[in-house]
Write a protein that holds these residues in place. Sequence first.
Motif, PDB file in Angstrom:
ATOM      1  N   SER A  41     -42.887  38.460 -23.795  1.00 19.02           N
ATOM      2  CA  SER A  41     -42.391  38.649 -23.090  1.00 19.02           C
ATOM      3  C   SER A  41     -42.865  39.266 -21.624  1.00 19.02           C
ATOM      4  CB  SER A  41     -40.375  39.556 -23.337  1.00 19.02           C
ATOM      5  OG  SER A  41     -41.372  41.070 -23.840  1.00 19.02           O
ATOM      6  N   ALA A  42     -44.657  39.689 -22.413  1.00 25.11           N
ATOM      7  CA  ALA A  42     -45.329  40.480 -21.686  1.00 25.11           C
ATOM      8  C   ALA A  42     -46.127  39.591 -21.365  1.00 25.11           C
ATOM      9  CB  ALA A  42     -46.054  41.929 -22.308  1.00 25.11           C
ATOM     10  N   LEU A  57     -44.574  30.088  -2.014  1.00 25.28           N
ATOM     11  CA  LEU A  57     -44.578  31.358  -2.613  1.00 25.28           C
ATOM     12  C   LEU A  57     -45.052  31.611  -4.010  1.00 25.28           C
ATOM     13  CD1 LEU A  57     -41.887  32.733  -3.513  1.00 25.28           C
ATOM     14  CD2 LEU A  57     -41.671  31.011  -2.317  1.00 25.28           C
ATOM     15  N   PHE A  58     -45.369  32.607  -4.481  1.00 22.34           N
ATOM     16  CA  PHE A  58     -45.787  32.796  -6.194  1.00 22.34           C
ATOM     17  C   PHE A  58     -44.533  33.882  -6.852  1.00 22.34           C
ATOM     18  CE2 PHE A  58     -50.182  33.311  -4.945  1.00 22.34           C
ATOM     19  CZ  PHE A  58     -50.896  32.060  -5.795  1.00 22.34           C
ATOM     20  N   VAL A  59     -44.017  33.642  -7.833  1.00 20.31           N
ATOM     21  CA  VAL A  59     -43.431  34.163  -8.187  1.00 20.31           C
ATOM     22  C   VAL A  59     -43.839  33.881 -10.042  1.00 20.31           C
ATOM     23  CG1 VAL A  59     -40.649  33.952  -8.935  1.00 20.31           C
ATOM     24  CG2 VAL A  59     -41.280  32.662  -7.546  1.00 20.31           C
ATOM     25  N   LEU A  60     -43.694  35.566 -10.231  1.00 19.00           N
ATOM     26  CA  LEU A  60     -44.665  36.180 -11.121  1.00 19.00           C
ATOM     27  C   LEU A  60     -43.032  36.527 -12.725  1.00 19.00           C
ATOM     28  CD1 LEU A  60     -46.475  39.340 -10.018  1.00 19.00           C
ATOM     29  CD2 LEU A  60     -47.270  36.421 -10.354  1.00 19.00           C
ATOM     30  N   VAL A  61     -43.341  35.528 -13.135  1.00 19.89           N
ATOM     31  CA  VAL A  61     -41.310  35.570 -14.281  1.00 19.89           C
ATOM     32  C   VAL A  61     -42.414  35.444 -15.792  1.00 19.89           C
ATOM     33  CG1 VAL A  61     -40.200  33.500 -15.408  1.00 19.89           C
ATOM     34  CG2 VAL A  61     -41.560  33.368 -13.176  1.00 19.89           C
ATOM     35  N   PRO A  62     -41.509  36.792 -16.680  1.00 21.97           N
ATOM     36  CA  PRO A  62     -41.675  36.840 -17.709  1.00 21.97           C
ATOM     37  C   PRO A  62     -42.108  35.666 -18.708  1.00 21.97           C
ATOM     38  CG  PRO A  62     -39.844  38.598 -17.078  1.00 21.97           C
ATOM     39  CD  PRO A  62     -39.906  37.192 -15.924  1.00 21.97           C
TER      40      PRO A  62
END
Length: 155
Positions: A41-42, A57-62
């Motif tokens: 998850s990190a 766009l960028f999407v930051l996903v766990p």
Amino acid sequence: MDDDNPALRALAASGIAHEVTRHGRVGSLAEAAAARGVEPSAIVKTMVVRRGEGDHLFVLVPGDREIAWPRLRALLGVNRMSMPAAEAAREVSGYERGTITPFGSRTALPVVADERLVGRTVSIGAGAHGVAATLAADDVIAHLHARVADVTDPA
């Protein structure tokens, strides 16, 4: 330092405290997490998302989650979004899939970060296979002026 790695140069220039981890190619999220010494998850997956023609766009996903498309569309006020082809993502970011990061991207893109990253120490890809940076997600969010929202579901 890797002078030919724009992600590592951008991270160094950002002033964000970070630790670079280097490991061989990995074949799964679990392998990447083990190699980096973090929980799955990190791991932060940086996804290039296409909103429209020439609009990404960028999407930051766990690492243990995936984009919740209806919530992301609602957040951005659009009806359709898609994942671009690998070559299109590379053209926009300068990185091939599996190495994409907002740091040192060929194109400065807006960033949306899933709210579950807030307050955590995370490991984000650093522009090459087997290279990552461990750092505070809050520092990443602040530096990138990321919009924080609930945009993921469990994988």
